[in-house]
Motif scaffolding. Structure first.
Motif, PDB file in Angstrom:
ATOM      1  N   LYS A  29      29.129  21.924 -54.949  1.00  0.00           N
ATOM      2  CA  LYS A  29      28.236  22.677 -54.070  1.00  0.00           C
ATOM      3  C   LYS A  29      27.546  21.750 -53.076  1.00  0.00           C
ATOM      4  O   LYS A  29      27.404  22.086 -51.899  1.00  0.00           O
ATOM      5  CB  LYS A  29      27.206  23.442 -54.902  1.00  0.00           C
ATOM      6  N   LEU A  33      27.779  22.008 -49.084  1.00  0.00           N
ATOM      7  CA  LEU A  33      26.594  22.107 -48.227  1.00  0.00           C
ATOM      8  C   LEU A  33      26.530  20.961 -47.221  1.00  0.00           C
ATOM      9  O   LEU A  33      26.152  21.172 -46.065  1.00  0.00           O
ATOM     10  CB  LEU A  33      25.329  22.136 -49.091  1.00  0.00           C
ATOM     11  N   LYS A  94      16.862  21.573 -47.495  1.00  0.00           N
ATOM     12  CA  LYS A  94      16.064  21.851 -48.692  1.00  0.00           C
ATOM     13  C   LYS A  94      16.970  22.153 -49.877  1.00  0.00           C
ATOM     14  O   LYS A  94      16.743  21.672 -50.984  1.00  0.00           O
ATOM     15  CB  LYS A  94      15.116  23.028 -48.447  1.00  0.00           C
ATOM     16  N   GLU A  95      17.989  22.966 -49.649  1.00  0.00           N
ATOM     17  CA  GLU A  95      18.921  23.329 -50.721  1.00  0.00           C
ATOM     18  C   GLU A  95      19.667  22.092 -51.216  1.00  0.00           C
ATOM     19  O   GLU A  95      19.846  21.903 -52.424  1.00  0.00           O
ATOM     20  CB  GLU A  95      19.915  24.392 -50.215  1.00  0.00           C
ATOM     21  N   LYS A  98      17.324  19.995 -53.312  1.00  0.00           N
ATOM     22  CA  LYS A  98      17.112  20.626 -54.616  1.00  0.00           C
ATOM     23  C   LYS A  98      18.317  20.405 -55.521  1.00  0.00           C
ATOM     24  O   LYS A  98      18.175  20.060 -56.697  1.00  0.00           O
ATOM     25  CB  LYS A  98      16.862  22.135 -54.418  1.00  0.00           C
ATOM     26  N   LEU A  99      19.518  20.570 -54.978  1.00  0.00           N
ATOM     27  CA  LEU A  99      20.729  20.390 -55.768  1.00  0.00           C
ATOM     28  C   LEU A  99      20.920  18.927 -56.178  1.00  0.00           C
ATOM     29  O   LEU A  99      21.348  18.645 -57.303  1.00  0.00           O
ATOM     30  CB  LEU A  99      21.949  20.895 -54.997  1.00  0.00           C
TER      31      LEU A  99
END
Length: 164
Positions: A29, A33, A94-95, A98-99
């Protein structure tokens, strides 16, 4: 004690596999991203290039149409697109952060579990197998003893209770 040890081993193994899968999925992921982020950056660069050409056109267009009334210029449109893209990029960043944070936590936990399993050498697992075999033999022997007790209780006319 043996059953608890075996259950713990199975539980830890499953947990380790689940965490490995989670780390793998998170890594995939993150790569997706990051790829998406790269594409959006390229798109922004393209829009900025178009913005430069639009600015020159917008200035001449604005001068020619100011007498006609409030017509929206290309510059206003490109600013809207740019703000939308920047918001999208912020969300993606941001994602990704976080990941990456979650991936780091899971990686650390995975390392800790691997270190814990490293302490359990081949001899330990052989001993566990030996204990399994011994338990199976004891169960067989208990069954035979129970059969004998039943026969003796029938022979002497005593009531046999299995829970004793």
């Amino acid at each position: 004690m043996y059953n608890e040890l075996q259950k713990r081993y199975v539980r830890e193994s499953k947990k380790n596999k689940e965490q490995s899968e989670a780390i793998k999925n998170l890594t995939i992921k993150i790569h997706e991203l990051e790829h998406n982020l790269q594409e959006q950056r390229q798109r922004i660069e393209q829009l900025e290039c178009k913005k430069v050409s639009w600015k020159t056109n917008a200035v001449s267009e604005k001068r020619s149409r100011t007498s006609e009334g409030g017509i929206t210029s290309h510059r206003d449109i490109s600013e809207e697109k740019e703000s939308c893209c920047s918001k999208y990029l912020e969300l993606l960043l941001k994602e990704i952060k976080k990941l990456k944070k979650e991936n780091g936590k899971l990686s650390a936990e995975k390392r800790a579990l691997k270190n814990e399993l490293a302490g359990l050498d081949k001899e330990f697992f052989e001993e566990v197998e030996d204990l399994k075999h011994a338990v199976q033999e004891c169960l067989k022997l208990n069954y035979e003893y129970e059969k004998c007790l039943k026969q003796i209780s029938v022979m002497y006319g005593l009531p046999f209770t299995a829970h004793l």
